[in-house]
Write a protein that holds these residues in place. Structure first.
Motif, PDB file in Angstrom:
ATOM      1  N   SER A 147       0.845  -1.208   0.000  1.00 48.29           N
ATOM      2  CA  SER A 147       0.000   0.000   0.000  1.00 48.29           C
ATOM      3  C   SER A 147       0.873   1.248   0.000  1.00 48.29           C
ATOM      4  CB  SER A 147      -0.918   0.001   1.221  1.00 48.29           C
ATOM      5  OG  SER A 147      -1.737  -1.141   1.197  1.00 48.29           O
ATOM      6  N   SER A 148       1.978   1.219   0.768  1.00 44.34           N
ATOM      7  CA  SER A 148       2.897   2.369   0.803  1.00 44.34           C
ATOM      8  C   SER A 148       3.478   2.609  -0.594  1.00 44.34           C
ATOM      9  CB  SER A 148       4.056   2.113   1.765  1.00 44.34           C
ATOM     10  OG  SER A 148       3.575   1.728   3.022  1.00 44.34           O
ATOM     11  N   LEU A 149       3.773   1.508  -1.291  1.00 46.95           N
ATOM     12  CA  LEU A 149       4.340   1.607  -2.643  1.00 46.95           C
ATOM     13  C   LEU A 149       3.353   2.306  -3.582  1.00 46.95           C
ATOM     14  CD1 LEU A 149       6.870   0.774  -4.124  1.00 46.95           C
ATOM     15  CD2 LEU A 149       5.871  -1.438  -4.570  1.00 46.95           C
ATOM     16  N   HIS A 150       2.054   1.978  -3.436  1.00 43.61           N
ATOM     17  CA  HIS A 150       1.032   2.638  -4.262  1.00 43.61           C
ATOM     18  C   HIS A 150       0.931   4.117  -3.919  1.00 43.61           C
ATOM     19  CE1 HIS A 150      -0.281  -0.875  -6.318  1.00 43.61           C
ATOM     20  NE2 HIS A 150      -0.711  -1.501  -5.240  1.00 43.61           N
ATOM     21  N   MET A 151       1.126   4.448  -2.629  1.00 43.17           N
ATOM     22  CA  MET A 151       0.940   5.846  -2.201  1.00 43.17           C
ATOM     23  C   MET A 151       2.148   6.721  -2.480  1.00 43.17           C
ATOM     24  SD  MET A 151      -1.408   5.693   1.175  1.00 43.17           S
ATOM     25  CE  MET A 151      -0.311   4.715   2.147  1.00 43.17           C
ATOM     26  N   VAL A 152       3.290   6.093  -2.827  1.00 47.26           N
ATOM     27  CA  VAL A 152       4.491   6.883  -3.150  1.00 47.26           C
ATOM     28  C   VAL A 152       4.176   7.861  -4.281  1.00 47.26           C
ATOM     29  CG1 VAL A 152       6.789   6.702  -4.225  1.00 47.26           C
ATOM     30  CG2 VAL A 152       6.200   5.235  -2.327  1.00 47.26           C
ATOM     31  N   LYS A 153       3.319   7.412  -5.236  1.00 44.47           N
ATOM     32  CA  LYS A 153       3.023   8.245  -6.411  1.00 44.47           C
ATOM     33  C   LYS A 153       2.368   9.567  -6.020  1.00 44.47           C
ATOM     34  CE  LYS A 153       2.416   3.988  -8.964  1.00 44.47           C
ATOM     35  NZ  LYS A 153       1.439   2.949  -9.160  1.00 44.47           N
ATOM     36  N   GLN A 154       1.460   9.528  -5.000  1.00 45.67           N
ATOM     37  CA  GLN A 154       0.752  10.779  -4.670  1.00 45.67           C
ATOM     38  C   GLN A 154       1.262  11.464  -3.403  1.00 45.67           C
ATOM     39  OE1 GLN A 154      -2.577   8.427  -4.990  1.00 45.67           O
ATOM     40  NE2 GLN A 154      -3.255   8.522  -2.862  1.00 45.67           N
ATOM     41  N   SER A 155       1.860  10.700  -2.477  1.00 42.79           N
ATOM     42  CA  SER A 155       2.290  11.321  -1.211  1.00 42.79           C
ATOM     43  C   SER A 155       3.728  10.918  -0.894  1.00 42.79           C
ATOM     44  CB  SER A 155       1.371  10.870  -0.076  1.00 42.79           C
ATOM     45  OG  SER A 155       0.036  10.893  -0.472  1.00 42.79           O
ATOM     46  N   TYR A 156       4.631  11.233  -1.814  1.00 38.61           N
ATOM     47  CA  TYR A 156       6.025  10.797  -1.680  1.00 38.61           C
ATOM     48  C   TYR A 156       6.649  11.271  -0.363  1.00 38.61           C
ATOM     49  CZ  TYR A 156      11.031  10.390  -2.692  1.00 38.61           C
ATOM     50  OH  TYR A 156      12.367  10.085  -2.628  1.00 38.61           O
ATOM     51  N   ASP A 157       6.409  12.548  -0.027  1.00 37.07           N
ATOM     52  CA  ASP A 157       7.077  13.125   1.163  1.00 37.07           C
ATOM     53  C   ASP A 157       6.660  12.439   2.455  1.00 37.07           C
ATOM     54  OD1 ASP A 157       8.492  14.886  -0.369  1.00 37.07           O
ATOM     55  OD2 ASP A 157       6.892  16.383  -0.357  1.00 37.07           O
ATOM     56  N   VAL A 158       5.372  12.034   2.539  1.00 38.24           N
ATOM     57  CA  VAL A 158       4.897  11.370   3.769  1.00 38.24           C
ATOM     58  C   VAL A 158       5.495   9.968   3.857  1.00 38.24           C
ATOM     59  CG1 VAL A 158       2.856  10.621   5.062  1.00 38.24           C
ATOM     60  CG2 VAL A 158       2.747  12.701   3.686  1.00 38.24           C
ATOM     61  N   VAL A 159       5.416   9.219   2.739  1.00 38.30           N
ATOM     62  CA  VAL A 159       5.897   7.829   2.736  1.00 38.30           C
ATOM     63  C   VAL A 159       7.414   7.790   2.980  1.00 38.30           C
ATOM     64  CG1 VAL A 159       6.026   5.688   1.387  1.00 38.30           C
ATOM     65  CG2 VAL A 159       4.011   7.150   1.191  1.00 38.30           C
ATOM     66  N   LYS A 160       8.105   8.824   2.531  1.00 40.95           N
ATOM     67  CA  LYS A 160       9.570   8.869   2.707  1.00 40.95           C
ATOM     68  C   LYS A 160       9.959   8.796   4.190  1.00 40.95           C
ATOM     69  CE  LYS A 160      13.523  11.320   0.827  1.00 40.95           C
ATOM     70  NZ  LYS A 160      14.024  12.568   0.272  1.00 40.95           N
ATOM     71  N   ARG A 161       9.038   9.280   5.065  1.00 37.51           N
ATOM     72  CA  ARG A 161       9.338   9.274   6.506  1.00 37.51           C
ATOM     73  C   ARG A 161       9.289   7.864   7.094  1.00 37.51           C
ATOM     74  NH1 ARG A 161       5.949  14.278   6.661  1.00 37.51           N
ATOM     75  NH2 ARG A 161       4.200  13.149   7.574  1.00 37.51           N
ATOM     76  N   TRP A 162       8.791   6.889   6.318  1.00 40.56           N
ATOM     77  CA  TRP A 162       8.653   5.522   6.833  1.00 40.56           C
ATOM     78  C   TRP A 162       9.857   4.657   6.447  1.00 40.56           C
ATOM     79  CZ3 TRP A 162       3.071   4.756   4.486  1.00 40.56           C
ATOM     80  CH2 TRP A 162       2.244   5.804   4.957  1.00 40.56           C
ATOM     81  N   VAL A 163      10.932   5.298   5.952  1.00 41.00           N
ATOM     82  CA  VAL A 163      12.061   4.546   5.406  1.00 41.00           C
ATOM     83  C   VAL A 163      12.742   3.650   6.457  1.00 41.00           C
ATOM     84  CG1 VAL A 163      13.859   6.315   5.694  1.00 41.00           C
ATOM     85  CG2 VAL A 163      13.974   4.756   3.771  1.00 41.00           C
ATOM     86  N   ASN A 164      12.784   4.115   7.741  1.00 44.50           N
ATOM     87  CA  ASN A 164      13.435   3.299   8.779  1.00 44.50           C
ATOM     88  C   ASN A 164      12.680   1.991   9.014  1.00 44.50           C
ATOM     89  OD1 ASN A 164      15.419   5.186   9.103  1.00 44.50           O
ATOM     90  ND2 ASN A 164      14.405   6.251  10.791  1.00 44.50           N
ATOM     91  N   GLU A 165      11.342   2.116   9.028  1.00 44.34           N
ATOM     92  CA  GLU A 165      10.511   0.911   9.214  1.00 44.34           C
ATOM     93  C   GLU A 165      10.719  -0.052   8.030  1.00 44.34           C
ATOM     94  OE1 GLU A 165       9.082   3.699  12.084  1.00 44.34           O
ATOM     95  OE2 GLU A 165       9.463   3.983   9.950  1.00 44.34           O
ATOM     96  N   ALA A 166      10.795   0.530   6.811  1.00 43.27           N
ATOM     97  CA  ALA A 166      10.986  -0.307   5.620  1.00 43.27           C
ATOM     98  C   ALA A 166      12.342  -1.023   5.680  1.00 43.27           C
ATOM     99  CB  ALA A 166      10.897   0.547   4.353  1.00 43.27           C
ATOM    100  N   GLN A 167      13.357  -0.315   6.204  1.00 44.65           N
ATOM    101  CA  GLN A 167      14.693  -0.927   6.362  1.00 44.65           C
ATOM    102  C   GLN A 167      14.607  -2.133   7.290  1.00 44.65           C
ATOM    103  OE1 GLN A 167      17.533  -0.213   4.940  1.00 44.65           O
ATOM    104  NE2 GLN A 167      18.009   1.966   4.893  1.00 44.65           N
ATOM    105  N   GLU A 168      13.839  -1.949   8.368  1.00 43.53           N
ATOM    106  CA  GLU A 168      13.693  -3.037   9.345  1.00 43.53           C
ATOM    107  C   GLU A 168      12.980  -4.227   8.706  1.00 43.53           C
ATOM    108  OE1 GLU A 168      11.636  -3.671  13.686  1.00 43.53           O
ATOM    109  OE2 GLU A 168      12.236  -1.637  13.177  1.00 43.53           O
ATOM    110  N   ALA A 169      11.919  -3.910   7.914  1.00 46.54           N
ATOM    111  CA  ALA A 169      11.160  -4.984   7.256  1.00 46.54           C
ATOM    112  C   ALA A 169      12.038  -5.731   6.248  1.00 46.54           C
ATOM    113  CB  ALA A 169       9.933  -4.405   6.558  1.00 46.54           C
ATOM    114  N   ALA A 170      13.025  -5.038   5.677  1.00 46.93           N
ATOM    115  CA  ALA A 170      13.895  -5.667   4.670  1.00 46.93           C
ATOM    116  C   ALA A 170      14.767  -6.764   5.269  1.00 46.93           C
ATOM    117  CB  ALA A 170      14.769  -4.615   3.998  1.00 46.93           C
ATOM    118  N   SER A 171      14.906  -6.765   6.605  1.00 44.79           N
ATOM    119  CA  SER A 171      15.689  -7.849   7.211  1.00 44.79           C
ATOM    120  C   SER A 171      14.772  -8.939   7.784  1.00 44.79           C
ATOM    121  CB  SER A 171      16.595  -7.278   8.314  1.00 44.79           C
ATOM    122  OG  SER A 171      15.824  -6.532   9.225  1.00 44.79           O
ATOM    123  N   SER A 172      13.498  -8.930   7.345  1.00 43.46           N
ATOM    124  CA  SER A 172      12.530  -9.934   7.813  1.00 43.46           C
ATOM    125  C   SER A 172      12.903 -11.321   7.294  1.00 43.46           C
ATOM    126  CB  SER A 172      11.133  -9.550   7.322  1.00 43.46           C
ATOM    127  OG  SER A 172      10.275 -10.647   7.364  1.00 43.46           O
TER     128      SER A 172
END
Length: 873
Positions: free
Chosen positions: A162-187
């Motif tokens: 869902s975040s990936l879909h929202m990057v197109k319209q709300s890039y600046d907001v989703v960009k703030r979630w990068v730390n969480e995404a980093q954590e998920a990448a080591s799942s």
């Protein structure tokens, strides 16, 4: 409930789709059941399925009816049925864009998203993100961050996608979630890791350095997910392509290391990436090809198909690299999957030796009837390539293609075969009669107008020159009796060519023409009447001009000239020499298979490049009396690509003048150039008459200036000249940010490279399909002949190429192709010299120590003959 259909219904076709005849109004009527209490989950589920089906079939729902159905559906949240609830989420996503006030369900979705039911949480996140806009996103930001790092993998994946879909319209907001995404990448979950990597890439893809760092991090730490590895390989190959890095790059090493991964998917992705890299050498390809070779013997059909399809692509550019796999590919010819067998055969046809052709052809014919048209076209294209590679095998190919022509098949398939047979006929003169016989047999029962007219055109061109031309007349006249208007008209034109070429057939052809003059279609009648009158004159010059070699003028140009002539009444007859020539000659048949135009509407002829230049130049007052534009050259670069000013020149030739168009670009953002012109100093007796400057050249905006030159009248053979060129201009410095120029400026100049005018600038290419007839038509009034020795040239091919490019004329009768192992050759060239005079050149070439060339030139104008001989000398 959906009625259960039995086997009989299924066989009759009636039970294949229970939703086949749904009506929107009936379904919306049924949707009222949502308001009933108690809620019946099974019936509601069925109705929601129908609504989603209609939406996916493209059925249009009006805003009012969609909103009513949506609000009725919101009542279903009262039910605790799990399947019904998840169906509601799906419907919300589908209706998010067509219904009004969908945000009314936000609180229900937020409650489900943060609730204890894991089954609801993932789908609720997806639905909520679909209806949330940028302003409301911050309200759920906290929940989204928690969901991205949630322990339940389905919830985490839903939040990441869902975040990936929202990057197109709300890039600046989703960009703030990068730390969480980093954590998920080591799942540990393979899908979560893949989705997290996807989100991280899309957040950083515009920052090359950040993408490189991310790649380095993950390539060193390693990943659990094969999907994530595939994505890393794609990112790495994209970076490699952009940076044009070779096999020394660590990115290439990473891709190559993936060839040893334990997951087949990753291994294939890495092999595919290496194969598709531009400028890949055979040494770099080797590890990828050996991996694909192993896949060829895999028990999985998908892997075998992927391997053979990729090897097929490699074989197009590097056939030698695939030769090592020939044995594995031969084993795949008998594969039960016909798609794999076809690709294996076509790959072998590209890499195989001449001795294996017969065997491969036998194997193909055993199953060609079982494969789809799409693959049959692939086979035909491979055969076509093979014909060019091994011309001696044309008889085997021709028999095989003729059998394929008799089989059933669609237009694309039949066209591919016809094109292939035509190319064989043109490449191998000895195969002409067999090829024409097969094509004649095919048009007896051909339902495609395009193919029938194409074959009739070929019969008209090649048939009259065969030893027994009379045998083709029957096939052609049958078309006049049995076919549609377009085919009948093409048949009449073909008959006329037989009558014009063969005197003994002329009486019979005239009788047939008389019959055609009573045809029901006016085009057929007009052609028959026209050809009848031309043939009755029995004059070779008329036949050449009106039957063999039609008009070679630009159609939009002819239309414009005729219109201009009608506007200005005059006593003088209309002169065809005032019409610009067709710039792109109608080329002879090529083997490439072009896409078919499916449109039935007649296309408007697009104006050619020359027509556009003619219009631009005639709008400039200084050039209005120059007459029609004869020829425009290709652009010639007069500066290097990286210099501060980029200048290219297009040479426009008129009957007695030349206009040089200089397209200039200023690449300095702190300068404005004004009154820009290019001063030219000719080496010969050419006279510069006028300069038309470009008023101003702002930064990065191209502008054109012109120089008008008169050609020397006293020496018409003087066609070659070298000009030294200097660009002169007024410079005004300006602010790079605002572009505001200073008030004062200063004169400056910039020396350009020399510009050459050669004989090719005075001659326009024209194709004469029948060179012999054109040669007779021009006559020998101004024929001249000379012999030259080309000492520096070592082969006939090189000599032919040099002559064609030097004279700028069109090779005819495929004489630009030199047969193998021959030490003599005749080259036929046709063109029009400025002023509208046809020029024909016959060059006899003989190979001894160097190449000796005897040149014979014919033209209706003596000057044109002298120009050619003087320039060659």
């Amino acid at each position: 409930m959906i009625k259960k259909f039995d086997k009989k219904d299924e066989e009759s076709g009636s039970g294949s789709n229970p939703f086949q005849h749904l009506e929107k109004s009936a379904v919306l009527q049924e949707a009222r059941i949502f308001n009933e209490t108690p809620i019946n989950p099974r019936r509601c589920l069925h109705i929601l399925t129908k609504i989603i089906y209609l939406l996916n079939q493209g059925e249009h729902f009006g805003t009012t009816e969609a909103t009513e159905a949506f609000f009725a559906m919101t009542r279903l949240f009262q039910s605790n049925d799990q399947t019904l609830r998840r169906m509601c989420y799906l419907t919300i996503k589908e209706m998010a864009n067509i219904s009004e006030d969908v945000i009314i369900v936000t609180s229900s979705l937020t409650k489900d998203m943060t609730g204890k039911e894991d089954v609801y949480r993932g789908p609720a996140i997806r639905a909520l993100c679909r209806i949330t806009d940028t302003t409301m996103l911050q309200g759920i930001e906290r929940y989204m961050k928690q969901a991205i790092v949630d322990k339940v993998s389905s919830v985490s994946s839903s939040a990441l996608v869902s975040s990936l879909h929202m990057v197109k319209q709300s890039y600046d907001v989703v960009k703030r979630w990068v730390n969480e995404a980093q954590e998920a990448a080591s799942s540990d979950n393979i899908m979560v890791q893949y989705h997290a990597l996807g989100l991280l890439y899309h957040l950083r893809k515009n920052d090359r350095l950040a993408v490189s760092k991310m790649l380095n991090k993950f390539t060193k730490s390693g990943l659990k997910s094969p999907f994530a590895y595939c994505m890393l390989i794609r990112i790495a190959s994209k970076l490699l392509e952009e940076s044009e890095g070779g096999h020394d790059s660590p990115l290439f090493d990473f891709i190559e290391s993936c060839l040893r991964n334990k997951h087949e998917m990753v291994v294939y992705e890495a092999a595919s990436a290496i194969v598709h890299m531009p400028n890949c050498t055979a040494r770099e390809l080797a590890p990828a090809v050996s991996v694909l070779q192993l896949f060829c013997s895999s028990p999985k059909a998908a892997l075998r198909y992927a391997a053979v399809r990729t090897l097929n692509k490699v074989a197009m550019k590097h056939p030698s690299a695939v030769t090592a796999c020939n044995l594995d590919l031969e084993n795949l010819i008998t594969d039960s999957n016909r798609s794999i067998a076809t690709l294996a055969i076509t790959t072998l046809l590209k890499t195989g030796s001449e001795s294996s052709v017969d065997r491969l052809m036998k194997q193909i014919s055993s199953f060609v009837s079982e494969i789809s048209d799409e693959f049959k076209v692939v086979v035909v294209q491979a055969i076509s390539a093979l014909c060019q590679k091994y011309p001696r095998k044309h008889s085997v190919m021709m028999n095989f293609l003729s059998n394929m022509l008799r089989d059933d098949g669609g237009f694309e398939y039949k066209r591919a075969i016809v094109d292939c047979i035509i190319s064989i006929i043109e490449e191998n003169p000895e195969s002409k009669e067999t090829g024409l016989a097969h094509l004649c047999e095919f048009i007896e029962d051909c339902e495609h107008t395009v193919l029938a007219t194409k074959i009739l055109h070929l019969l008209g061109k090649e048939g009259p020159r065969t030893p027994t031309p009379s045998k083709y007349i029957r096939f052609i006249f049958n078309r006049v009796v049995l076919e549609s208007e377009a085919v009948r008209a093409a048949a009449v034109s073909a008959l006329a060519k037989f009558g014009a070429q063969n005197d003994d057939l002329l009486p019979s052809v005239l009788v047939l023409m008389q019959r055609c003059m009573m045809d029901s279609d006016d085009e057929v009648r007009d052609r028959a009447t026209f050809y009848m009158n031309v043939l009755q004159q029995k004059q070779k010059a008329l036949n050449a001009a009106y039957i063999f070699n039609g008009l070679s003028v630009s159609v939009p140009g002819l239309e414009k000239s005729l219109h201009q002539y009608t506007l200005e009444p005059s006593e003088k007859p209309f002169d065809m020499k005032t019409v610009p020539l067709a710039t792109q000659p109608i080329t002879e048949q090529k083997t490439e298979i072009a896409p078919v135009a499916t449109s039935k509407l007649p296309e408007k002829l697009a104006p050619s490049r020359q027509d556009i230049y003619q219009e631009q130049l005639s709008a400039i007052p200084e050039f209005q009396g120059l007459g029609p534009l004869f020829k425009s050259s290709e652009p010639v670069q007069l500066t290097e690509a990286e210099t501060e000013y980029v200048v290219r020149c297009i040479k426009h030739t008129f009957a007695g003048h030349m206009v040089f168009q200089f397209d200039c670009t200023n690449t300095l953002n702190d300068q404005l150039l004004q009154r820009v012109l290019v001063q030219m100093e000719p080496s010969e007796a050419y006279e510069v008459l006028h300069y038309v400057p470009a008023a101003s050249l702002p930064y990065s905006q191209p502008g054109s200036c012109y120089t008008l030159v008169r050609l020397p009248e006293d020496d018409p053979t003087s066609v070659s000249c070298t000009y030294s060129c200097t660009m002169k201009y007024l410079v005004r410095d300006c602010d790079p940010n605002t572009g505001e120029p200073d008030d004062d400026g200063y004169d400056d100049e910039y020396v350009l490279e020399d510009l050459e005018v050669t004989v090719a600038d005075h001659i326009q290419k024209v194709l004469k399909p029948n060179f012999g007839a054109a040669w007779e038509e021009v006559g020998d009034d101004f024929e001249k002949e000379e012999t030259f020795a080309l000492a520096s040239v070592r082969t006939l091919e090189e000599a032919v190429g040099n002559i064609i490019s030097f004279l700028g004329m069109q090779p005819c009768e495929r004489s630009d192709k030199v047969p193998e192992n021959k030490n003599s050759h005749v080259l036929f060239l046709a063109g029009v010299f400025r002023g509208g005079h046809d020029v024909l050149v016959r060059a006899r070439l003989a190979l001894a120590d160097g190449v000796t060339m005897q040149v014979t030139v014919r033209s209706g104008d003596e000057n044109a003959v002298d120009v050619i001989l003087a320039s060659v000398g």
